[in-house]
Design a protein around this motif. Structure first.
Motif, PDB file in Angstrom:
ATOM      1  N   TYR A 120       0.842  -1.197   0.000  1.00  0.00           N
ATOM      2  CA  TYR A 120       0.000   0.000   0.000  1.00  0.00           C
ATOM      3  C   TYR A 120       0.876   1.245   0.000  1.00  0.00           C
ATOM      4  N   ILE A 122      -0.171   4.487   0.317  1.00  0.00           N
ATOM      5  CA  ILE A 122      -0.640   5.627   1.084  1.00  0.00           C
ATOM      6  C   ILE A 122      -0.284   5.333   2.545  1.00  0.00           C
ATOM      7  N   ALA A 125      -2.547   3.509   5.448  1.00  0.00           N
ATOM      8  CA  ALA A 125      -3.840   2.996   4.978  1.00  0.00           C
ATOM      9  C   ALA A 125      -4.029   1.521   5.287  1.00  0.00           C
ATOM     10  N   PRO A 128      -5.528  -0.208   9.123  1.00  0.00           N
ATOM     11  CA  PRO A 128      -6.921  -0.617   9.318  1.00  0.00           C
ATOM     12  C   PRO A 128      -7.353  -1.769   8.421  1.00  0.00           C
ATOM     13  N   ILE A 129      -6.784  -1.869   7.247  1.00  0.00           N
ATOM     14  CA  ILE A 129      -7.163  -2.973   6.355  1.00  0.00           C
ATOM     15  C   ILE A 129      -6.694  -4.306   6.942  1.00  0.00           C
ATOM     16  N   ALA A 159      -4.483   7.159  10.633  1.00  0.00           N
ATOM     17  CA  ALA A 159      -4.878   5.756  10.445  1.00  0.00           C
ATOM     18  C   ALA A 159      -4.144   4.835  11.412  1.00  0.00           C
TER      19      ALA A 159
ATOM     20  N   GLN B  61     -11.748   5.663   9.279  1.00  0.00           N
ATOM     21  CA  GLN B  61     -10.751   4.909   8.510  1.00  0.00           C
ATOM     22  C   GLN B  61     -10.693   3.469   8.978  1.00  0.00           C
ATOM     23  N   ALA B  62     -10.808   3.284  10.287  1.00  0.00           N
ATOM     24  CA  ALA B  62     -10.779   1.918  10.814  1.00  0.00           C
ATOM     25  C   ALA B  62     -12.028   1.151  10.388  1.00  0.00           C
ATOM     26  N   GLY B  65     -11.513   0.443   6.669  1.00  0.00           N
ATOM     27  CA  GLY B  65     -10.380  -0.474   6.522  1.00  0.00           C
ATOM     28  C   GLY B  65     -10.784  -1.874   6.950  1.00  0.00           C
ATOM     29  N   ALA B  66     -11.513  -1.947   8.055  1.00  0.00           N
ATOM     30  CA  ALA B  66     -11.972  -3.251   8.546  1.00  0.00           C
ATOM     31  C   ALA B  66     -12.889  -3.903   7.520  1.00  0.00           C
ATOM     32  N   MET B  68     -12.860  -3.412   4.314  1.00  0.00           N
ATOM     33  CA  MET B  68     -12.063  -3.825   3.152  1.00  0.00           C
ATOM     34  C   MET B  68     -11.283  -5.108   3.439  1.00  0.00           C
ATOM     35  N   GLY B  69     -10.638  -5.139   4.608  1.00  0.00           N
ATOM     36  CA  GLY B  69      -9.858  -6.330   4.956  1.00  0.00           C
ATOM     37  C   GLY B  69     -10.735  -7.558   5.104  1.00  0.00           C
ATOM     38  N   ASP B  92      -9.499   8.147   1.601  1.00  0.00           N
ATOM     39  CA  ASP B  92      -8.377   7.351   1.102  1.00  0.00           C
ATOM     40  C   ASP B  92      -8.754   5.884   1.008  1.00  0.00           C
ATOM     41  N   ILE B  93      -9.392   5.383   2.063  1.00  0.00           N
ATOM     42  CA  ILE B  93      -9.759   3.964   2.053  1.00  0.00           C
ATOM     43  C   ILE B  93     -10.757   3.690   0.922  1.00  0.00           C
ATOM     44  N   GLU B  97      -7.949   2.773  -1.870  1.00  0.00           N
ATOM     45  CA  GLU B  97      -7.722   1.381  -1.477  1.00  0.00           C
ATOM     46  C   GLU B  97      -8.819   0.469  -2.031  1.00  0.00           C
TER      47      GLU B  97
END
Lengths: 336, 325
Positions: A120, A122, A125, A128-129, A159, B61-62, B65-66, B68-69, B92-93, B97
């Motif tokens: 990634y 950014i 980022a 959290p993913i 983030a 974001q969390a 992000g969560a 997405m993951g 951004d996410i 992403e």
């Protein structure tokens, strides 16, 4: 503050494999730099030369079905999970035999089949993913662990804090690994960070133990990663590890890194600090003979040479790829 | 048939999918025990429990992000961003992403997730809790965007969004939450990318969306009384866009008006107007006219907000003037 010393005894084969991995990362990155100079690699690239012990040591502590989340400085982390060199070189060169057929490039290396769930570009980022993947593992009861690598600059972006809190409150199986190479891009991290240890000093804010490790000692990295990964797998929640290291070169291709004192660079490149040299010396001290190490190095060199040529032989990606895979149906249609 | 409110339809739509598929999870701020700040998710926490319906910190974001993951590893999460304006803190996410990762990885990953959010004005909340952001989402390659205008469509489009293997931005018009509509019994599943013709007329075509749909229908009634008979299309889905329905209905009447809640510049109607101009120009009897919120942040005072959003009166006046000039 916990400082983990070199791990207890492992068998020599394990250590030789860890050495091989670090040599492979070093020589891959060195070749990638050369390919830049020869204009085979376009765009930008961020090398891990000097930081190999972290990618190699952590990968050695992971289960094949665990997940890696890397940054744009992610060649090493991708290769360390077992991805072959050829598709990575080819991706850097924008070839159709690249890991993503040239559609991602150096900063986005991904190999789902190896658990490399993306690189990634950014800052922050992917933290959290990675939490989301860990949440998925937790919900499905698969015991998988998400490991997320990032640099010292990341600790100052939002983030990071959202992800750490989130992982802590949900006790997610995620291991956060800060590679503190002392510089956030072109600026010394200490000049722009409120605490001495950018990640470890923040751990308490999330109810986590501060963990500092010598990031240039692959055994130490392996030991601390293994503990954290096992804790995550057992339901013990996240860990935040700060691995102290140094990048030998600049931030990216365009950066000669002249903002760093010569003596500092020389110190970190010295045989006493450089992770690959250090590990080599350790193996010799453990009684491994010189020809064994030389053979590993020669094998890696041959692998790098062969992969370079195989990557160069790849065709440029065709137009068929341009409009492919925006959507899960394989296409890019947005209207009828 | 039962009469449901738009907000009740949210919970029913999510519940319909969560009952069917254990891989569907739901997360967001105050969505669980509290039932949502708009009470749109009442009952889900009680039915599905705290593991599948999860309250989060104020960490957009969390949250995304969560989602997405989780999506990239085989789940089908629904995430709530309380107010669509808050997309700005987690864009951004969304844009870098979620939207790009499938393409960048040459199709190695899919992101079957839904991000639902309270969108738009009408509640006197001021500029940071009222903006219509459908055009933000629409312009990012890799995102699908739907905006239901009635309780039935909330359920049907939610099902379509959850079952789709791509990320879907699901924008709920906040001012519609208390509105009621007839909803059939049983499972409702729509298809993304399908516009609905709500009213057929012979003189002009109105394409609209979300909160503007009931206003356009009311305007069409008034216009009909004055002799201008309008077709009204509920566009419903911006990406994929049901261009064929819009083109067909525009060609049939020879005139197209868009009624958009988003601020003027690069609102969704601009893309529609451009497609119409390119593809059915010679069927037009006059210019495409866009009726939008002006290019301003939305003001808080009720009088000012009412002036800003397209009203029934403004729609009637604009169309009447254009048709008689």
């Amino acid at each position: 503050m916990t400082t983990t010393e070199a791990s207890p005894v492992h068998d020599v084969d394990f250590k030789l494999e860890l050495y091989r991995s670090q040599v492979a990362l070093r020589r891959f990155e060195t070749r990638a730099y050369d390919l830049f100079l020869e204009n085979y690699v376009k765009g930008t690239s961020h090398l891990s030369i000097g930081q190999e012990a972290i990618a190699a040591g952590v990968a050695a502590a992971m289960r094949p079905d665990d997940w890696t989340f890397a940054t744009y400085r992610g060649h090493a982390h991708t290769l360390a999970r077992g991805v072959a060199m050829t598709p990575v070189f080819a991706e850097l060169m924008g070839r159709s035999n690249g890991l993503m057929a040239g559609k991602g490039g150096s900063m986005h290396l991904t190999s789902v089949e190896h658990g490399v769930m993306g690189s990634y570009a950014i800052i922050g980022a992917h933290l959290p993913i990675a939490c989301g993947a860990a949440w998925s593992a937790q919900y499905r009861g698969t015991d998988q662990v998400a490991v997320v690598f990032f640099g010292d600059g990341t600790v100052n972006i939002g983030a990071f804090h959202e992800a750490l809190n989130f992982a802590a409150i949900w006790k997610l199986p995620v291991v956060f690994i800060c590679e503190n190479n002392l510089y956030m891009e072109y600026t010394r991290t200490s000049e722009v960070t409120a605490v001495t240890h950018p990640a470890a000093d923040r751990a308490a804010a999330y109810g986590l133990e501060p963990i500092l490790v010598d990031g240039n000692d692959a055994d130490a990295v392996y030991a601390v990663a293994r503990t954290a990964i096992e804790r995550a797998r057992a339901g013990g929640g996240p860990s935040l590890i700060e691995a102290e290291t140094y990048r030998h070169g600049g931030h990216s291709r365009a950066d000669p890194g002249k903002y760093r004192p010569d003596e500092e660079v020389a110190l970190w490149k010295s045989a006493e600090r450089d992770p690959v040299s250090r590990y080599r010396t350790r193996l010799l001290e453990l009684g491994v003979d010189e020809p064994t190490l030389a053979r590993i190095e020669a094998d890696v060199d041959a692998e790098v040479d062969a992969a370079t040529e195989a990557a160069k032989a790849g065709a440029a990606p065709g137009e068929d790829l341009l409009m492919k895979d925006v959507w899960a149906n394989g296409g890019a249609e947005w209207r009828n | 048939m039962a009469e449901l409110t738009y907000r009740e339809a949210i919970a029913r739509g999510i519940a319909q999918e969560m009952r069917r598929d254990e891989s569907v999870l739901f997360l967001g701020e105050d969505v669980g025990a509290a039932g949502g700040v708009f009470k749109g998710t009442v009952g889900l926490f009680e039915e599905f429990g705290p593991v599948r319906v999860r309250d989060t910190p104020i960490s957009e974001q969390a949250i995304l992000g969560a989602a997405m993951g989780a999506a990239m590893t085989g789940l089908r999460p629904i995430a709530e961003i309380m107010f669509a304006d808050f997309f700005a803190v987690c864009w951004d996410i969304v844009a870098n992403e979620i939207a790009k990762s499938r393409y960048m990885t040459n199709g190695q990953m899919s992101f079957p997730l839904v991000i639902r959010s309270g969108n738009g004005g009408g509640l006197r909340f001021g500029a940071q809790h009222s903006q219509s952001v459908e055009n933000w989402a629409m312009m990012i390659p890799g995102l699908k965007v739907v905006v239901p205008s009635n309780p039935r469509d909330v359920i049907g489009l939610m099902a379509a969004a959850v079952r789709d293997d791509d990320p879907v931005i699901f924008l709920e018009s906040k001012a519609l939450y208390p509105t009621k509509g007839e909803v059939p019994e049983g499972e409702i599943v729509d298809a993304l990318g399908t516009a609905t013709v709500l009213r057929q007329g012979e003189h002009a075509t109105i394409a609209t969306l979300g909160l503007m749909v009931p206003r356009a229908l009311a305007a069409a009634e008034e216009l009909a009384a004055g002799g201008i008979d309008c077709t009204v299309i509920d566009v419903r889905s911006l990406i994929p866009l049901d261009t064929q329905t819009i083109l067909r209905e525009t060609s049939a009447t020879g005139r197209l008006f868009t009624v958009e809640e988003n601020p003027r510049v690069l609102g969704w109607g601009a893309e529609v107007a451009s497609i119409v101009a390119e593809e059915v120009f010679y069927d037009l009897d006059g210019p495409v006219v866009r009726i939008t919120t002006p290019h301003i942040p939305l003001p808080a005072a009720d009088t000012l907000e009412d002036m800003a959003l397209p009203s029934v009166e403004r729609i009637v006046t604009t169309i009447h003037k254009a048709m008689n000039s």
